[in-house]
Design an enzyme around this catalytic site. Structure first.
Site, PDB file in Angstrom:
ATOM      1  N   TYR A   1     -18.412  23.516  -7.801  1.00 25.22           N
ATOM      2  CA  TYR A   1     -19.444  22.499  -8.057  1.00 25.22           C
ATOM      3  C   TYR A   1     -20.468  22.460  -6.917  1.00 25.22           C
ATOM      4  O   TYR A   1     -21.685  22.461  -7.150  1.00 25.22           O
ATOM      5  CB  TYR A   1     -18.746  21.150  -8.213  1.00 25.22           C
ATOM      6  CG  TYR A   1     -19.624  19.993  -8.600  1.00 25.22           C
ATOM      7  CD1 TYR A   1     -19.986  19.783  -9.925  1.00 25.22           C
ATOM      8  CD2 TYR A   1     -20.070  19.076  -7.651  1.00 25.22           C
ATOM      9  CE1 TYR A   1     -20.785  18.699 -10.282  1.00 25.22           C
ATOM     10  CE2 TYR A   1     -20.859  17.995  -7.991  1.00 25.22           C
ATOM     11  CZ  TYR A   1     -21.208  17.805  -9.312  1.00 25.22           C
ATOM     12  OH  TYR A   1     -21.998  16.727  -9.668  1.00 25.22           O
TER      13      TYR A   1
ATOM     14  N   LYS B   1     -24.396  23.384  -7.167  1.00 24.31           N
ATOM     15  CA  LYS B   1     -25.414  22.364  -6.870  1.00 24.31           C
ATOM     16  C   LYS B   1     -26.280  22.768  -5.686  1.00 24.31           C
ATOM     17  O   LYS B   1     -27.459  22.399  -5.618  1.00 24.31           O
ATOM     18  CB  LYS B   1     -24.742  21.008  -6.623  1.00 24.31           C
ATOM     19  CG  LYS B   1     -24.039  20.423  -7.862  1.00 24.31           C
ATOM     20  CD  LYS B   1     -24.994  20.148  -8.997  1.00 24.31           C
ATOM     21  CE  LYS B   1     -24.337  19.365 -10.132  1.00 24.31           C
ATOM     22  NZ  LYS B   1     -25.243  19.135 -11.266  1.00 24.31           N
TER      23      LYS B   1
HETATM   24  P1  NAD Z   1     -21.168  12.922 -17.660  1.00 23.40           P
HETATM   25  O1  NAD Z   1     -19.980  13.809 -17.779  1.00 23.40           O
HETATM   26  O2  NAD Z   1     -21.045  11.481 -17.992  1.00 23.40           O
HETATM   27  O3  NAD Z   1     -22.387  13.505 -18.504  1.00 23.40           O
HETATM   28  C1  NAD Z   1     -22.711  14.863 -18.496  1.00 23.40           C
HETATM   29  C2  NAD Z   1     -23.231  15.208 -19.858  1.00 23.40           C
HETATM   30  O4  NAD Z   1     -23.578  16.596 -19.859  1.00 23.40           O
HETATM   31  C3  NAD Z   1     -22.184  14.993 -20.955  1.00 23.40           C
HETATM   32  O5  NAD Z   1     -22.773  14.324 -22.029  1.00 23.40           O
HETATM   33  C4  NAD Z   1     -21.797  16.408 -21.334  1.00 23.40           C
HETATM   34  O6  NAD Z   1     -21.402  16.549 -22.683  1.00 23.40           O
HETATM   35  C5  NAD Z   1     -23.086  17.152 -21.057  1.00 23.40           C
HETATM   36  N1  NAD Z   1     -22.845  18.583 -20.894  1.00 23.40           N
HETATM   37  C6  NAD Z   1     -21.922  19.174 -20.116  1.00 23.40           C
HETATM   38  N2  NAD Z   1     -21.966  20.508 -20.278  1.00 23.40           N
HETATM   39  C7  NAD Z   1     -22.961  20.748 -21.173  1.00 23.40           C
HETATM   40  C8  NAD Z   1     -23.500  21.926 -21.756  1.00 23.40           C
HETATM   41  N3  NAD Z   1     -23.007  23.125 -21.425  1.00 23.40           N
HETATM   42  N4  NAD Z   1     -24.515  21.808 -22.630  1.00 23.40           N
HETATM   43  C9  NAD Z   1     -25.009  20.598 -22.960  1.00 23.40           C
HETATM   44  N5  NAD Z   1     -24.538  19.444 -22.455  1.00 23.40           N
HETATM   45  C10 NAD Z   1     -23.523  19.520 -21.573  1.00 23.40           C
HETATM   46  O7  NAD Z   1     -21.680  13.125 -16.163  1.00 23.40           O
HETATM   47  P2  NAD Z   1     -22.812  12.370 -15.313  1.00 23.40           P
HETATM   48  O8  NAD Z   1     -22.133  11.674 -14.200  1.00 23.40           O
HETATM   49  O9  NAD Z   1     -23.741  11.629 -16.186  1.00 23.40           O
HETATM   50  O10 NAD Z   1     -23.529  13.649 -14.681  1.00 23.40           O
HETATM   51  C11 NAD Z   1     -24.800  14.096 -15.058  1.00 23.40           C
HETATM   52  C12 NAD Z   1     -25.301  15.079 -14.017  1.00 23.40           C
HETATM   53  O11 NAD Z   1     -25.375  14.432 -12.747  1.00 23.40           O
HETATM   54  C13 NAD Z   1     -24.379  16.288 -13.822  1.00 23.40           C
HETATM   55  O12 NAD Z   1     -25.166  17.443 -13.587  1.00 23.40           O
HETATM   56  C14 NAD Z   1     -23.604  15.910 -12.576  1.00 23.40           C
HETATM   57  O13 NAD Z   1     -23.130  17.038 -11.900  1.00 23.40           O
HETATM   58  C15 NAD Z   1     -24.656  15.160 -11.783  1.00 23.40           C
HETATM   59  N6  NAD Z   1     -24.132  14.264 -10.767  1.00 23.40           N
HETATM   60  C16 NAD Z   1     -23.339  13.198 -11.091  1.00 23.40           C
HETATM   61  C17 NAD Z   1     -22.870  12.369 -10.077  1.00 23.40           C
HETATM   62  C18 NAD Z   1     -22.011  11.170 -10.352  1.00 23.40           C
HETATM   63  O14 NAD Z   1     -21.518  10.584  -9.378  1.00 23.40           O
HETATM   64  N7  NAD Z   1     -21.809  10.755 -11.581  1.00 23.40           N
HETATM   65  C19 NAD Z   1     -23.199  12.644  -8.745  1.00 23.40           C
HETATM   66  C20 NAD Z   1     -24.003  13.732  -8.460  1.00 23.40           C
HETATM   67  C21 NAD Z   1     -24.462  14.532  -9.476  1.00 23.40           C
END
Ligand code: NAD
Length: 251
Positions: free
Chosen positions: A157, A161
């Site tokens: 990850y 990133k």
């Molecule tokens: P989440 O799991 O709630 O949502 C992610 C969404 O992406 C889901 O709806 C999933 O179905 C979709 N997804 C995953 N793989 C996919 C694919 N191959 N094609 C299409 N859709 C796909 O996660 P989140 O927390 O909302 O994260 C969103 C983004 O933010 C991600 O890139 C994550 O790495 C990043 N992020 C999240 C956090 C956190 O603390 N939540 C922190 C830093 C970065």
């Protein structure tokens, strides 16, 4: 300020979490939004319904952003078919497959790189030509604090990133002359389904490392996405904005 009226946005992985919040924030600011989702059609329809209730146009687009060039081109084409243009692309879709370095499987490595790094690359490739023709565009990549500081258990990850930050800066440099900006958001710990499974001890430890001392909300990140998407951010490109309670303080 930050009026997105008349703009069309495409947000990947927008059926829940940060993508959903960004899609709704864009609609609140006046944008039409294409909601990409992988599996959960009813959740995507719920988001589209909420966008329409705000008086904006919405489209739901099924597609797997880890599926390579053709899959990403199909997602972009569907958004162009729906709205005639895409002014704003948010590469939000992302997954975690955590394990310690010494135990990490090839599948866990590949799946996370394919989704979190190759997905944004192919989406950017697909959107670049129409944005270049339009001589304007906004590309926003969802990186992470983990990509800037590393995180035990997240070699795949954090590498993806961090790679996304390199992709962001290169895209910004290559497309600047065409009026296209590309920036990255680097959230810290944000309350979503992705972080819900985090063991209590890990989330307490992260909170302890966060100067502001609490977990962020999806709306904290969505507000920053609205800024990057706006006309007001025209002179900002190749940047990484931490929305992380201060856990990373870069130069
Ligand atoms: P989440 O799991 O709630 O949502 C992610 C969404 O992406 C889901 O709806 C999933 O179905 C979709 N997804 C995953 N793989 C996919 C694919 N191959 N094609 C299409 N859709 C796909 O996660 P989140 O927390 O909302 O994260 C969103 C983004 O933010 C991600 O890139 C994550 O790495 C990043 N992020 C999240 C956090 C956190 O603390 N939540 C922190 C830093 C970065």
């Amino acid at each position: 300020m930050f009026d997105l009226s008349g703009k069309a946005a495409l947000v990947t992985g927008a059926s829940r979490g940060l993508g959903r919040a960004i899609a709704l924030a864009f609609a609140r600011q006046g944008a039409d939004v294409a909601v990409n989702y992988r599996g959960n059609a009813s959740a995507a329809e719920e988001v589209a319904g909420a966008i329409r209730e705000l008086g904006r146009r919405a489209a739901t687009i099924q597609g797997d952003t880890s599926g390579g060039r053709e899959a990403c081109e199909a997602i972009v084409k569907a958004a162009l078919d729906a709205f005639g243009k895409v002014d704003i692309l948010v590469n939000n879709a992302g997954i975690t497959r955590d394990d310690l370095l010494m135990r990490m499987s090839a599948e866990a490595w590949d799946e996370v790189i394919d989704t979190n790094l190759s997905g944004p690359f192919w989406m950017t490739r697909a959107i670049a030509r129409p944005m270049m023709k339009a001589r304007s565009g906004r590309i926003i990549n969802m990186s992470s604090a983990a990509g800037r500081m590393g995180n035990p258990g997240q070699a795949n990850y954090a590498a993806a990133k961090a790679g996304l930050i390199g992709l962001t800066k290169t895209t910004a440099r290559e497309l600047a002359s065409r009026g296209i900006t590309c920036n990255a958001l680097a959230p810290g710990l944000i309350e979503t389904d992705l972080t819900a499974d985090l063991p209590e001890a890990a989330s307490e430890a992260l909170k302890g490392m966060t100067p502001l001392g609490y977990i962020g909300s999806v709306d904290d990140v969505a507000a920053a996405a609205v800024y990057f998407a706006s006309d007001e951010a025209r002179y900002v490109t190749g940047q990484v904005l931490g929305v992380d309670g201060g856990i990373v303080m870069g130069a």
